[in-house]
Scaffold this active site. Structure first.
Site, PDB file in Angstrom:
ATOM      1  N   GLU A  18     -12.657  13.847 -13.143  1.00 27.57           N
ATOM      2  CA  GLU A  18     -13.700  14.621 -13.832  1.00 27.57           C
ATOM      3  C   GLU A  18     -14.010  15.905 -13.072  1.00 27.57           C
ATOM      4  O   GLU A  18     -13.648  16.054 -11.903  1.00 27.57           O
ATOM      5  CB  GLU A  18     -14.990  13.795 -13.944  1.00 27.57           C
ATOM      6  CG  GLU A  18     -14.781  12.410 -14.544  1.00 27.57           C
ATOM      7  CD  GLU A  18     -16.063  11.774 -15.055  1.00 27.57           C
ATOM      8  OE1 GLU A  18     -17.114  12.448 -15.094  1.00 27.57           O
ATOM      9  OE2 GLU A  18     -16.002  10.585 -15.422  1.00 27.57           O
ATOM     10  N   LYS A  32     -20.168   1.224 -12.754  1.00 29.70           N
ATOM     11  CA  LYS A  32     -20.021   2.619 -12.339  1.00 29.70           C
ATOM     12  C   LYS A  32     -20.852   2.956 -11.104  1.00 29.70           C
ATOM     13  O   LYS A  32     -20.495   3.860 -10.343  1.00 29.70           O
ATOM     14  CB  LYS A  32     -20.514   3.540 -13.467  1.00 29.70           C
ATOM     15  CG  LYS A  32     -19.802   3.361 -14.804  1.00 29.70           C
ATOM     16  CD  LYS A  32     -18.611   4.276 -14.917  1.00 29.70           C
ATOM     17  CE  LYS A  32     -18.094   4.386 -16.336  1.00 29.70           C
ATOM     18  NZ  LYS A  32     -16.923   5.282 -16.394  1.00 29.70           N
ATOM     19  N   GLN A  65     -17.388  -3.571 -16.574  1.00 28.12           N
ATOM     20  CA  GLN A  65     -17.847  -2.714 -17.666  1.00 28.12           C
ATOM     21  C   GLN A  65     -17.753  -3.397 -19.031  1.00 28.12           C
ATOM     22  O   GLN A  65     -18.699  -3.357 -19.819  1.00 28.12           O
ATOM     23  CB  GLN A  65     -17.009  -1.427 -17.671  1.00 28.12           C
ATOM     24  CG  GLN A  65     -17.499  -0.353 -18.645  1.00 28.12           C
ATOM     25  CD  GLN A  65     -16.733   0.972 -18.488  1.00 28.12           C
ATOM     26  OE1 GLN A  65     -15.908   1.123 -17.601  1.00 28.12           O
ATOM     27  NE2 GLN A  65     -17.028   1.923 -19.351  1.00 28.12           N
ATOM     28  N   ASP A 120     -15.298   9.342 -10.936  1.00 30.66           N
ATOM     29  CA  ASP A 120     -16.270   8.366 -11.450  1.00 30.66           C
ATOM     30  C   ASP A 120     -15.609   6.985 -11.429  1.00 30.66           C
ATOM     31  O   ASP A 120     -15.146   6.474 -12.449  1.00 30.66           O
ATOM     32  CB  ASP A 120     -16.649   8.789 -12.874  1.00 30.66           C
ATOM     33  CG  ASP A 120     -17.561   7.783 -13.561  1.00 30.66           C
ATOM     34  OD1 ASP A 120     -18.339   7.133 -12.851  1.00 30.66           O
ATOM     35  OD2 ASP A 120     -17.471   7.650 -14.789  1.00 30.66           O
ATOM     36  N   GLU A 167     -11.688   7.845 -12.367  1.00 37.20           N
ATOM     37  CA  GLU A 167     -11.770   8.742 -13.516  1.00 37.20           C
ATOM     38  C   GLU A 167     -11.780  10.175 -13.008  1.00 37.20           C
ATOM     39  O   GLU A 167     -12.641  10.547 -12.193  1.00 37.20           O
ATOM     40  CB  GLU A 167     -13.015   8.460 -14.380  1.00 37.20           C
ATOM     41  CG  GLU A 167     -12.921   7.142 -15.129  1.00 37.20           C
ATOM     42  CD  GLU A 167     -13.946   6.967 -16.256  1.00 37.20           C
ATOM     43  OE1 GLU A 167     -13.674   6.193 -17.181  1.00 37.20           O
ATOM     44  OE2 GLU A 167     -15.028   7.590 -16.196  1.00 37.20           O
ATOM     45  N   ASP A 185     -23.336  11.777 -16.837  1.00 35.98           N
ATOM     46  CA  ASP A 185     -21.905  11.745 -17.069  1.00 35.98           C
ATOM     47  C   ASP A 185     -21.653  11.839 -18.572  1.00 35.98           C
ATOM     48  O   ASP A 185     -22.221  11.061 -19.340  1.00 35.98           O
ATOM     49  CB  ASP A 185     -21.335  10.435 -16.508  1.00 35.98           C
ATOM     50  CG  ASP A 185     -19.829  10.484 -16.368  1.00 35.98           C
ATOM     51  OD1 ASP A 185     -19.263  11.583 -16.284  1.00 35.98           O
ATOM     52  OD2 ASP A 185     -19.207   9.407 -16.346  1.00 35.98           O
ATOM     53  N   GLU A 226      -6.219   4.167 -19.386  1.00 28.72           N
ATOM     54  CA  GLU A 226      -5.363   4.805 -20.382  1.00 28.72           C
ATOM     55  C   GLU A 226      -3.886   4.713 -19.989  1.00 28.72           C
ATOM     56  O   GLU A 226      -3.038   4.360 -20.814  1.00 28.72           O
ATOM     57  CB  GLU A 226      -5.711   6.286 -20.513  1.00 28.72           C
ATOM     58  CG  GLU A 226      -7.046   6.596 -21.156  1.00 28.72           C
ATOM     59  CD  GLU A 226      -7.319   8.090 -21.118  1.00 28.72           C
ATOM     60  OE1 GLU A 226      -6.589   8.848 -21.770  1.00 28.72           O
ATOM     61  OE2 GLU A 226      -8.265   8.513 -20.411  1.00 28.72           O
ATOM     62  N   ARG A 255     -11.095  -0.763 -29.987  1.00 27.78           N
ATOM     63  CA  ARG A 255     -11.477  -0.749 -31.411  1.00 27.78           C
ATOM     64  C   ARG A 255     -10.339  -0.127 -32.203  1.00 27.78           C
ATOM     65  O   ARG A 255     -10.480   0.969 -32.762  1.00 27.78           O
ATOM     66  CB  ARG A 255     -12.737   0.111 -31.630  1.00 27.78           C
ATOM     67  CG  ARG A 255     -14.038  -0.418 -31.067  1.00 27.78           C
ATOM     68  CD  ARG A 255     -15.177   0.589 -31.309  1.00 27.78           C
ATOM     69  NE  ARG A 255     -14.847   1.912 -30.787  1.00 27.78           N
ATOM     70  CZ  ARG A 255     -15.097   2.316 -29.551  1.00 27.78           C
ATOM     71  NH1 ARG A 255     -15.707   1.515 -28.701  1.00 27.78           N
ATOM     72  NH2 ARG A 255     -14.750   3.534 -29.154  1.00 27.78           N
ATOM     73  N   ARG A 273     -13.441  -1.870 -14.633  1.00 32.29           N
ATOM     74  CA  ARG A 273     -13.294  -2.093 -16.082  1.00 32.29           C
ATOM     75  C   ARG A 273     -13.676  -3.492 -16.511  1.00 32.29           C
ATOM     76  O   ARG A 273     -14.147  -3.688 -17.648  1.00 32.29           O
ATOM     77  CB  ARG A 273     -11.852  -1.800 -16.501  1.00 32.29           C
ATOM     78  CG  ARG A 273     -11.356  -0.408 -16.176  1.00 32.29           C
ATOM     79  CD  ARG A 273     -12.178   0.662 -16.836  1.00 32.29           C
ATOM     80  NE  ARG A 273     -11.652   1.999 -16.542  1.00 32.29           N
ATOM     81  CZ  ARG A 273     -12.285   3.119 -16.851  1.00 32.29           C
ATOM     82  NH1 ARG A 273     -13.478   3.080 -17.431  1.00 32.29           N
ATOM     83  NH2 ARG A 273     -11.746   4.292 -16.561  1.00 32.29           N
ATOM     84  N   THR A 290     -19.722   7.146  -6.628  1.00 26.50           N
ATOM     85  CA  THR A 290     -19.105   8.274  -7.324  1.00 26.50           C
ATOM     86  C   THR A 290     -18.760   9.284  -6.241  1.00 26.50           C
ATOM     87  O   THR A 290     -19.606   9.587  -5.395  1.00 26.50           O
ATOM     88  CB  THR A 290     -20.093   8.896  -8.337  1.00 26.50           C
ATOM     89  OG1 THR A 290     -20.512   7.873  -9.247  1.00 26.50           O
ATOM     90  CG2 THR A 290     -19.452  10.046  -9.110  1.00 26.50           C
ATOM     91  N   HIS A 318      -9.343  11.214 -24.168  1.00 28.37           N
ATOM     92  CA  HIS A 318      -9.791  10.019 -23.439  1.00 28.37           C
ATOM     93  C   HIS A 318     -10.513   9.061 -24.398  1.00 28.37           C
ATOM     94  O   HIS A 318     -10.209   7.865 -24.448  1.00 28.37           O
ATOM     95  CB  HIS A 318     -10.705  10.433 -22.296  1.00 28.37           C
ATOM     96  CG  HIS A 318     -11.386   9.306 -21.581  1.00 28.37           C
ATOM     97  ND1 HIS A 318     -10.705   8.359 -20.838  1.00 28.37           N
ATOM     98  CD2 HIS A 318     -12.700   8.951 -21.497  1.00 28.37           C
ATOM     99  CE1 HIS A 318     -11.565   7.491 -20.321  1.00 28.37           C
ATOM    100  NE2 HIS A 318     -12.784   7.821 -20.714  1.00 28.37           N
TER     101      HIS A 318
END
Lengths: 433, 433
Positions: free
Chosen positions: B206, B258, B245, B238, B204, B131, B379, B147, B242, B262, B138
């Site tokens: 993808e 994860k 994670q 995916d 997610e 992945d 997001e 951050r 969270r 999938t 993103h």
């Protein structure tokens, strides 16, 4: 008592009874080799191995095991389950025992080959490979190098940290390692990164746990039955390019720094052979948190650990030219891991992730608390700051082309024959430029 | 011109010529279904699919393709290489074309089944799953959450960041997702972590690139030939927990957050069908670094990107009960990715890592620059801080039990029939507690 037990396990093959052999009758690890263009499974005994395909053909094995023993990999046998594993182990033990029937012995002798000179193959098709980080001594020392203010992250003592490795590039002992090329951190942030052969190529001393009993997607594995999912173990070298790793690993972990090759030793030690070498979980300081209930079982705490002594040796081109013996770089023991094999398995499946037959769960670098027990050069040379002086007057910070790394492992326990895991070795070839 | 081109691709199956079909004659994506207890390969056309196993039996396919078209997965066909892929595509195009010979049409009609009501299966055995993190939008938005001082890490614009995912838990659209249980960060550092059903379950959006042409261990893939390794593409979700994670991912990346599941869409769009929808590499600001030479080719910059429009939709239990249509949560486009498919492949193999037939390289969450183009709830809701209001007056920060997520993708280009990737959908089931 000890003597009697060893006599009880006497083979008709004299060298299998030698006290220093890796492969006494109590061990019987599985491997694979090439015979007439086909991959055959085999079992190591003393200085020899027994061709299981040939044994099945000559009627020495139970009919229910013919197909799996004539398969090119162990996966079919693994998928037959515990009763089949035990049946095969009993059958081969009887066949190679000093009291074997003469007609059986004669047929078995015809299926024996010398290990010396044979090219051993990868005995298991590995569908998925997970690498853990179960040595707190390794995590601590690596952390000290890169995060001196917080060497051990807050999650470490709660969660068996792991990540997915690359299954396609798992190769067997003896196959060379081509030095990888890759990006490393630019000298200044505004510069372009380097794209060069790795100058910080390292090994990592690990054990591989092979999954024999699969689990279904969505269904966690309770800690109480986790150990029963292990078919066997072998040595594993998780080659690592430290310069590539330190540039690429944020925020999603190691990728090209690791996936260029992972080496496994050719012999898979059946978990039953490790029964005499079980040990309690590594004692934790009273100030450490207790494992959460899904990671705790009294039985696992009592004997879930494996007492496997490990060693890494280096043989450089110059050492070979001078006919020197390999130099021992470090010695450690798998029982010093912070997490037991069952804890790694229970954690892996705790979210419903399914384990498949042949999967490898590797322990991560096995280091002890002593400086001399560090399982990789990153720790031993403190990221290259303290070179190792070799008997040839060469020095090493990381691996040079032509260097051969040899991993060894063995188990000893009073009253039981010693067993050895064989060797996991590979030589570094120059990068393709 | 456009009209003529579309007429040239007319099928005898009327609904395949409808302008809104996902599966016109120019598409012909591969899938799999169950027939008489066996998994058969098939090809979608209009509202139907053609049973390839049956076509081979009735002599409609070239003999060199019989074995691969009667295999349960696409892997054998993939391993036969480009000429075989082109031959099969030509053969099926002729067979389903308005000008097909009547006797061929009659046999093909006997092998046609309606997609509605059929249970589609996973068409590819996936040996390895990687992945990537190729959407800078993103990466930026996720970085801003965690951050704020340095949303984008220094390596991002130099290196296609990627990590290994779990191949064993890749499932096909339609199979449910069991909410994973796992550790999350303790309220205070000295507390024990929580071990609960994830309360931050996310999707997610993808694309999956399926590798058809493998590469050998130790041998990099030049960027100029990287795109030729792709067999086809599909949608991929995916799923990500969270809360698990954010607690587990330091220092080795996502693992149990994860690997519980999938989801891939059932149809694999052959790369040849995407030829009219190629696009230039996403333009980079002049201040961004140029890709290193191993990631740069003029041809790839010119047309290495894929213009695939993507959409995520949500259908809650309450919406279903009220017979409401799924709500579109976001729309994005694969051509906004920072790295092209060829760059992902060339990077993956740059250190000698071998790619295998059937491997999936996923792009990572595909988000655009607009707020409405974010490919995950992390997001869209700013990690739960800005709930989404649904037409049922429900709100969502992360996924609830009973929620169904639907991914869609399509390609449009003047003068060419539109194609659609079908749907990738799954419903969340409660955790097993």
């Amino acid at each position: 008592m000890a003597k009697q037990s060893i006599t009880a396990h006497k083979s008709w093959l004299p060298n299998a009874n030698h006290p220093t052999t890796d492969f006494p009758l109590t061990h019987l690890p599985y491997g694979a080799f090439t015979a007439e263009g086909q991959q055959h499974l085999c079992v190591a005994i003393g200085t020899h191995f027994l061709d299981l395909h040939a044994c099945a053909t000559s009627g020495l094995l139970p009919p229910t095991l013919t197909e799996s023993c004539q398969a090119p990999t162990l996966n079919l046998l693994m998928s037959q389950g515990h009763q089949a594993w035990a049946l095969l182990r009993r059958t081969i033990t009887t066949l190679l025992h000093a009291d074997a029937k003469p007609e059986h012995k004669e047929k078995a002798e015809a299926a024996l080959h010398s290990i010396a000179g044979a090219t051993l193959k990868k005995p298991v098709y590995v569908p998925n490979y997970t690498d853990f980080y179960a040595s707190i001594h390794h995590a601590n020392r690596v952390g000290q190098l890169f995060r001196p203010d917080q060497p051990l992250l807050p999650n470490y003592k709660h969660i068996p940290i792991g990540y997915h490795g690359r299954a396609s590039s798992i190769i067997v002992s003896g196959e060379p390692i081509v030095r990888p090329i890759g990006q490393s951190r630019p000298p200044q942030e505004e510069d372009q990164p380097n794209f060069l052969p790795s100058s910080k190529l390292d090994y990592e001393l690990e054990l591989a746990l092979y999954i024999g009993e699969p689990s279904a997607l969505g269904i966690p594995i309770p800690i109480s039955s986790a150990a029963a999912h292990i078919f066997g173990i072998s040595l594993l070298n998780d080659w690592s390019a430290r310069d590539i790793q330190s540039w690429e690993y944020q925020p999603l972990g190691p990728f090209l720094a690791k996936n260029f090759s992972t080496t496994v030793s050719p012999w898979v030690t059946p978990i039953a052979a490790l029964d005499p070498f079980r040990a309690p979980a590594s004692p934790r300081p009273a100030t450490d948190p207790k494992p959460l209930p899904y990671l705790h079982s009294a039985e696992d705490q009592k004997r879930g650990n494996l007492d496997v002594k490990l060693e890494v040796l280096l043989l450089t081109k110059t050492m070979k030219a001078n006919k020197l013996e390999p130099l021992s770089l470090s010695q450690s023991n798998a029982q010093d891991l912070y997490w037991t094999p069952a804890q790694l398995i229970a954690h892996h499946a705790s979210n419903g992730c399914n384990l498949q037959v042949g999967d490898i769960l590797a322990t991560g670098t096995i280091s002890g608390s002593a400086e001399t027990s560090a399982g990789c050069l990153l720790e031993l040379t403190r990221n290259g700051a303290q070179p190792i002086l070799l008997p040839t007057a060469e020095t090493r910070t990381f691996l040079e082309n032509g260097d051969e790394i040899i991993l060894r492992g063995s188990c000893e326990s009073p009253g039981h024959p010693r067993i050895g895991l064989g060797e996991c070795r590979a030589t570094i070839l120059p990068a393709l430029t």
